[in-house]
Design a protein around this motif. Structure first.
Motif, PDB file in Angstrom:
ATOM      1  N   CYS A 234       0.814  -1.217   0.000  1.00 35.74           N
ATOM      2  CA  CYS A 234       0.000   0.000   0.000  1.00 35.74           C
ATOM      3  C   CYS A 234       0.844   1.263   0.000  1.00 35.74           C
ATOM      4  N   GLY A 235       2.101   1.163   0.354  1.00 33.74           N
ATOM      5  CA  GLY A 235       2.931   2.345   0.522  1.00 33.74           C
ATOM      6  C   GLY A 235       3.608   2.832  -0.742  1.00 33.74           C
TER       7      GLY A 235
ATOM      8  N   SER B 243      -0.365   8.465  -2.555  1.00 33.31           N
ATOM      9  CA  SER B 243       0.716   7.807  -1.826  1.00 33.31           C
ATOM     10  C   SER B 243       0.393   6.362  -1.489  1.00 33.31           C
ATOM     11  N   PHE B 244      -0.864   6.081  -1.234  1.00 35.02           N
ATOM     12  CA  PHE B 244      -1.279   4.737  -0.838  1.00 35.02           C
ATOM     13  C   PHE B 244      -2.426   4.276  -1.729  1.00 35.02           C
TER      14      PHE B 244
ATOM     15  N   GLN C  17      -5.981   5.509  -1.000  1.00 36.69           N
ATOM     16  CA  GLN C  17      -6.259   6.942  -0.994  1.00 36.69           C
ATOM     17  C   GLN C  17      -6.857   7.409  -2.311  1.00 36.69           C
TER      18      GLN C  17
END
Length: 141
Positions: free
Chosen positions: A17-18, A74-75, A78
């Motif tokens: 996810c990062g 970013s994720f 999001q």
């Protein structure tokens, strides 16, 4: 043992996810493409060099609008945030030849022409471009 396995799975899921992602929608027109359609070029030359426009309009002749947008997140979970939105407008005269080009975007909260390096002053076309620049939604990707 279960705690270690659970922690490993959680860590693996979070690393996926990062990863930051960048999305480009529409057609980014390159400087090389712009060089192929100088003032005086025919309508056909424009279509061959730049492709089919996103939309067209009539403003003292015909106008081709090429709209592009860059968004990042970013994720994975999001909503994407729009970083840049550009509108290339190719203005054609009554003979179907390029009379002017402009690449509009937002700079310091105002519509700015990146080709002429100036802030346009007014007109019905500017109102339309302003709506496109400010009115496009920020879609979840």
């Amino acid at each position: 043992m279960r705690r270690i396995a659970g922690a490993a799975i959680l860590a693996l899921a979070l690393t996926g996810c990062g990863v930051g992602e960048t999305y480009t929608r529409g057609q980014k027109i390159t400087p090389d493409q712009l060089e192929q359609v100088p003032v005086g070029s025919s309508r056909e030359q424009v279509l061959l060099a730049l492709g089919t426009p996103t939309t067209t309009g009539l403003t003292d002749g015909e106008a081709f609008y090429y709209i592009s947008q860059t968004a990042t997140r970013s994720f994975a979970y999001q909503r994407a945030t729009v970083q840049d939105r550009r509108i290339l407008v190719v203005y054609l005269d009554d003979n179907g030849e390029v009379r002017e080009m402009a690449e509009y975007g937002m700079k310091d909260g105002k519509v700015f022409d990146y080709l002429a390096r100036r802030t346009p002053t007014g007109g019905s076309d500017l109102a339309f471009v302003s709506q496109l620049l400010g009115g496009l939604i920020n879609p979840a990707l």
